[in-house]
Every structure is written in structure tokens, then in C-alpha cells.
Design a protein around this motif. Sequence first.
Motif, mmCIF file in Angstrom:
data_model
loop_
_atom_site.group_PDB
_atom_site.id
_atom_site.type_symbol
_atom_site.label_atom_id
_atom_site.label_comp_id
_atom_site.label_asym_id
_atom_site.label_seq_id
_atom_site.Cartn_x
_atom_site.Cartn_y
_atom_site.Cartn_z
ATOM 1 N N ASP A 1 26.361 84.429 -98.042
ATOM 2 C CA ASP A 1 26.329 84.865 -96.654
ATOM 3 C C ASP A 1 24.897 84.850 -96.143
ATOM 4 N N VAL A 2 24.763 84.620 -94.845
ATOM 5 C CA VAL A 2 23.468 84.684 -94.170
ATOM 6 C C VAL A 2 23.680 85.383 -92.838
ATOM 7 N N LYS A 3 22.849 86.372 -92.570
ATOM 8 C CA LYS A 3 22.879 87.068 -91.279
ATOM 9 C C LYS A 3 21.491 86.982 -90.669
ATOM 10 N N VAL A 4 21.381 86.295 -89.547
ATOM 11 C CA VAL A 4 20.109 86.151 -88.848
ATOM 12 C C VAL A 4 20.062 87.218 -87.764
ATOM 13 N N ARG A 5 19.055 88.062 -87.838
ATOM 14 C CA ARG A 5 18.921 89.161 -86.883
ATOM 15 C C ARG A 5 17.868 88.804 -85.824
ATOM 16 N N PRO A 6 18.054 89.278 -84.596
ATOM 17 C CA PRO A 6 17.075 88.991 -83.534
ATOM 18 C C PRO A 6 15.666 89.487 -83.858
ATOM 19 N N SER A 7 15.561 90.470 -84.718
ATOM 20 C CA SER A 7 14.253 91.029 -85.089
ATOM 21 C C SER A 7 13.416 90.073 -85.936
ATOM 22 N N GLY A 8 14.033 89.003 -86.430
ATOM 23 C CA GLY A 8 13.333 88.073 -87.306
ATOM 24 C C GLY A 8 13.720 88.219 -88.764
ATOM 25 N N TRP A 9 14.426 89.289 -89.100
ATOM 26 C CA TRP A 9 14.879 89.490 -90.483
ATOM 27 C C TRP A 9 16.144 88.666 -90.721
ATOM 28 N N ILE A 10 16.177 88.016 -91.869
ATOM 29 C CA ILE A 10 17.349 87.249 -92.286
ATOM 30 C C ILE A 10 17.849 87.872 -93.577
ATOM 31 N N GLN A 11 19.095 88.353 -93.571
ATOM 32 C CA GLN A 11 19.692 88.901 -94.791
ATOM 33 C C GLN A 11 20.472 87.787 -95.467
ATOM 34 N N ILE A 12 20.145 87.570 -96.722
ATOM 35 C CA ILE A 12 20.759 86.492 -97.496
ATOM 36 C C ILE A 12 21.472 87.105 -98.691
ATOM 37 N N SER A 13 22.695 86.676 -98.911
ATOM 38 C CA SER A 13 23.477 87.128 -100.067
ATOM 39 C C SER A 13 23.756 85.925 -100.964
ATOM 40 N N HIS A 14 23.297 86.028 -102.196
ATOM 41 C CA HIS A 14 23.601 85.005 -103.205
ATOM 42 C C HIS A 14 24.505 85.607 -104.269
ATOM 43 N N ASP A 15 25.540 84.887 -104.649
ATOM 44 C CA ASP A 15 26.280 85.220 -105.856
ATOM 45 C C ASP A 15 25.548 84.525 -106.989
ATOM 46 N N VAL A 16 25.049 85.316 -107.927
ATOM 47 C CA VAL A 16 24.252 84.774 -109.018
ATOM 48 C C VAL A 16 24.969 84.975 -110.344
ATOM 49 N N THR A 17 24.833 83.984 -111.193
ATOM 50 C CA THR A 17 25.338 84.055 -112.560
ATOM 51 C C THR A 17 24.218 83.611 -113.477
ATOM 52 N N ILE A 18 23.776 84.510 -114.348
ATOM 53 C CA ILE A 18 22.789 84.120 -115.352
ATOM 54 C C ILE A 18 23.570 83.680 -116.587
ATOM 55 N N GLU A 19 23.459 82.393 -116.873
ATOM 56 C CA GLU A 19 24.160 81.791 -118.003
ATOM 57 C C GLU A 19 23.297 81.848 -119.258
ATOM 58 N N TRP B 1 23.451 89.292 -104.966
ATOM 59 C CA TRP B 1 22.069 89.708 -104.752
ATOM 60 C C TRP B 1 21.746 89.617 -103.273
ATOM 61 N N LEU B 2 21.293 90.728 -102.706
ATOM 62 C CA LEU B 2 20.948 90.801 -101.293
ATOM 63 C C LEU B 2 19.435 90.776 -101.144
ATOM 64 N N THR B 3 18.954 89.872 -100.314
ATOM 65 C CA THR B 3 17.522 89.794 -100.046
ATOM 66 C C THR B 3 17.292 89.732 -98.540
ATOM 67 N N LEU B 4 16.092 90.077 -98.145
ATOM 68 C CA LEU B 4 15.667 89.975 -96.754
ATOM 69 C C LEU B 4 14.444 89.081 -96.685
ATOM 70 N N THR B 5 14.429 88.187 -95.722
ATOM 71 C CA THR B 5 13.268 87.339 -95.466
ATOM 72 C C THR B 5 12.889 87.526 -94.004
ATOM 73 N N PHE B 6 11.593 87.664 -93.764
ATOM 74 C CA PHE B 6 11.140 87.825 -92.388
ATOM 75 C C PHE B 6 10.593 86.504 -91.876
ATOM 76 N N VAL B 7 11.132 86.063 -90.735
ATOM 77 C CA VAL B 7 10.632 84.888 -90.028
ATOM 78 C C VAL B 7 10.295 85.356 -88.621
ATOM 79 N N ALA B 8 9.040 85.255 -88.256
ATOM 80 C CA ALA B 8 8.615 85.737 -86.936
ATOM 81 C C ALA B 8 9.394 85.014 -85.849
ATOM 82 N N PRO B 9 9.980 85.776 -84.925
ATOM 83 C CA PRO B 9 10.720 85.136 -83.830
ATOM 84 C C PRO B 9 9.793 84.248 -83.015
ATOM 85 N N GLN B 10 10.323 83.098 -82.616
ATOM 86 C CA GLN B 10 9.556 82.165 -81.804
ATOM 87 C C GLN B 10 9.573 82.618 -80.356
#
Length: 163
Positions: free
Chosen positions: A115-133, A146-155
Motif C-alpha cells: 500500500d502507498v498513501k500520499v499525503r498533502p503534507s509531503g509524507w508518503i506512508q508505504i507498507s511492504h509485506d516482507v519475508t526474510i528467507e 512493515w510501515l515506513t514514512l518518507t518525506f517528499v517536499a511538496p512542489q
Amino acid sequence: MKTITIDQLLSGVGTEVGVSPWRTVTQTMIDQFADATDDHQFIHCDPARAARETPFGGTIAHGFLTLSLLSAMTYETIPRIEGGDMGINAGFENLKFVAPVKTGSRIRTRFFLADVKVRPSGWIQISHDVTIEIENSKKPALTARWLTLTFVAPQDDAAPAQG
């Protein structure tokens, strides 16, 4: 390091987006993790005793060590988002430690973009299903979302063109 646009990121939802290189889990790594976390349980740090007294035949990595290696495996595998200079862990859902990682084993991670959720604030929430083999094992070391946030400055589209 490869970069992708937000649109490319969004188009990858629901697909496997990468598999990390194999990484060997060594006794030195385990000992250093034990020192950092004050978790010196013999199943991790005493190879002779672990060989005698456990069903594993020797020492095993801490589950949290295995989990922590996701950061390095992500950096080796997943493209960075253009303009995203900062990433933050936001947590895990459905984390399960499935099988122990024996010392000397090789592990790698499969990343599925859930999943990816792009927020107007510039934060992008990314969900990865991870499997460590674990190499040559039918069972993985762990699975999680795994949920992560990445900040991309709004243009600022109203800014005057430079040039």
C-alpha cells in the motif's frame, strides 16, 4: 542508488518490488548485537553450550537482529523516491518470527508493495509485506507488514521558474 517517481511507486502496489542480495549472519554480528542490547543469552553467544543444550545444533541470531537487518536489505534493494531524502520506521503489523536463523546461515528479503498513501503534507506512508528467507529452508525467518514514512517536499506550482 536508483530512484523512482511517486507515480512509479503507486503503479507498483500489489507487486513484488525487489529481492535483496543474500547476507550471511555471522557469530561476530550476533555477538555485537548482544553487546548493543545486553541480550547475552547462551543460545546466541555460547556456541559450545548451544550445540549441547539446544535443538539448533549451535547458536542462533536474535530475532530482533534478523528484523533489524531489514534496514540494510531495504537500502540494497528498494529504489529511493525522487525528492525523498528522509525515511522513518513507522512500525510493523503482523510480525511473526517463524524459524530461527542459525549462525552462518544466509538470509534475504522479499519485498511486496502492499500500500502507498500520499499525503498533502509531503509524507508518503508505504507498507511492504516482507519475508526474510533463510537459504535452503522451507520456512522463513520472519514475515511482517512493515510501515515506513518518507518525506517528499511538496512542489510549489506557483513558484516562478528558475533560469
